[in-house]
Motif scaffolding. Structure first.
Motif, PDB file in Angstrom:
ATOM      1  N   MET A   1     -16.474 103.533  19.984  1.00  0.00           N
ATOM      2  CA  MET A   1     -16.275 102.300  19.281  1.00  0.00           C
ATOM      3  C   MET A   1     -17.592 101.682  19.504  1.00  0.00           C
ATOM      4  O   MET A   1     -17.843 101.037  20.545  1.00  0.00           O
ATOM      5  CB  MET A   1     -15.080 101.863  20.093  1.00  0.00           C
ATOM      6  N   ASN A   5     -17.274  97.525  15.494  1.00  0.00           N
ATOM      7  CA  ASN A   5     -15.701  97.671  15.201  1.00  0.00           C
ATOM      8  C   ASN A   5     -14.966  97.024  16.504  1.00  0.00           C
ATOM      9  O   ASN A   5     -13.672  96.731  15.862  1.00  0.00           O
ATOM     10  CB  ASN A   5     -15.614  99.322  15.519  1.00  0.00           C
ATOM     11  N   GLN A  41     -12.154 102.221  26.149  1.00  0.00           N
ATOM     12  CA  GLN A  41     -13.000 103.006  25.352  1.00  0.00           C
ATOM     13  C   GLN A  41     -13.624 104.049  26.777  1.00  0.00           C
ATOM     14  O   GLN A  41     -13.911 105.392  26.374  1.00  0.00           O
ATOM     15  CB  GLN A  41     -14.041 102.441  24.697  1.00  0.00           C
ATOM     16  N   PRO A  47     -13.944 108.191  21.430  1.00  0.00           N
ATOM     17  CA  PRO A  47     -13.508 107.119  20.135  1.00  0.00           C
ATOM     18  C   PRO A  47     -12.048 107.300  19.865  1.00  0.00           C
ATOM     19  O   PRO A  47     -11.676 108.659  19.698  1.00  0.00           O
ATOM     20  CB  PRO A  47     -14.328 107.137  18.875  1.00  0.00           C
ATOM     21  N   ALA A  49      -9.190 106.270  17.385  1.00  0.00           N
ATOM     22  CA  ALA A  49      -8.943 105.379  15.930  1.00  0.00           C
ATOM     23  C   ALA A  49      -7.471 104.914  16.116  1.00  0.00           C
ATOM     24  O   ALA A  49      -6.455 105.511  16.230  1.00  0.00           O
ATOM     25  CB  ALA A  49      -8.988 106.438  14.674  1.00  0.00           C
ATOM     26  N   VAL A  50      -7.645 103.719  15.393  1.00  0.00           N
ATOM     27  CA  VAL A  50      -6.289 102.884  15.351  1.00  0.00           C
ATOM     28  C   VAL A  50      -5.975 102.562  14.102  1.00  0.00           C
ATOM     29  O   VAL A  50      -6.994 101.773  13.371  1.00  0.00           O
ATOM     30  CB  VAL A  50      -6.165 101.881  16.462  1.00  0.00           C
ATOM     31  N   ASP A  51      -4.938 102.716  13.286  1.00  0.00           N
ATOM     32  CA  ASP A  51      -4.784 102.207  11.804  1.00  0.00           C
ATOM     33  C   ASP A  51      -3.628 101.101  11.949  1.00  0.00           C
ATOM     34  O   ASP A  51      -2.503 101.233  12.092  1.00  0.00           O
ATOM     35  CB  ASP A  51      -4.103 103.321  11.025  1.00  0.00           C
TER      36      ASP A  51
END
Length: 68
Positions: A1, A5, A41, A47, A49-51
């Protein structure tokens, strides 16, 4: 990350609160969230990912906590 970001994630999370971007409280909140994301992290080891577009909105009821 990457830092950019993290900055985007923090901005997204704080946007509904309409905090004064120049206040000490905002700077401290950003600092703490940045630290939490860095820690997550490092512990995740890769890494993640988060939506956020799929997450429901959260409404904070300050009156329920006595912060009117």
């Amino acid at each position: 990350m990457e830092t950019s970001n993290r900055d985007s994630i923090i901005a997204y999370c704080l946007a509904p609160l309409n905090l004064n971007p120049n206040s000490e409280a905002m700077r401290e909140t950003v600092r703490r969230l940045d630290h939490a994301l860095k820690t997550f992290q490092s512990q995740a080891g890769r890494p993640v990912a988060v939506d956020f577009s799929q997450m429901p909105s959260l409404v904070i009821n300050e009156a329920a906590h006595g912060y009117e």
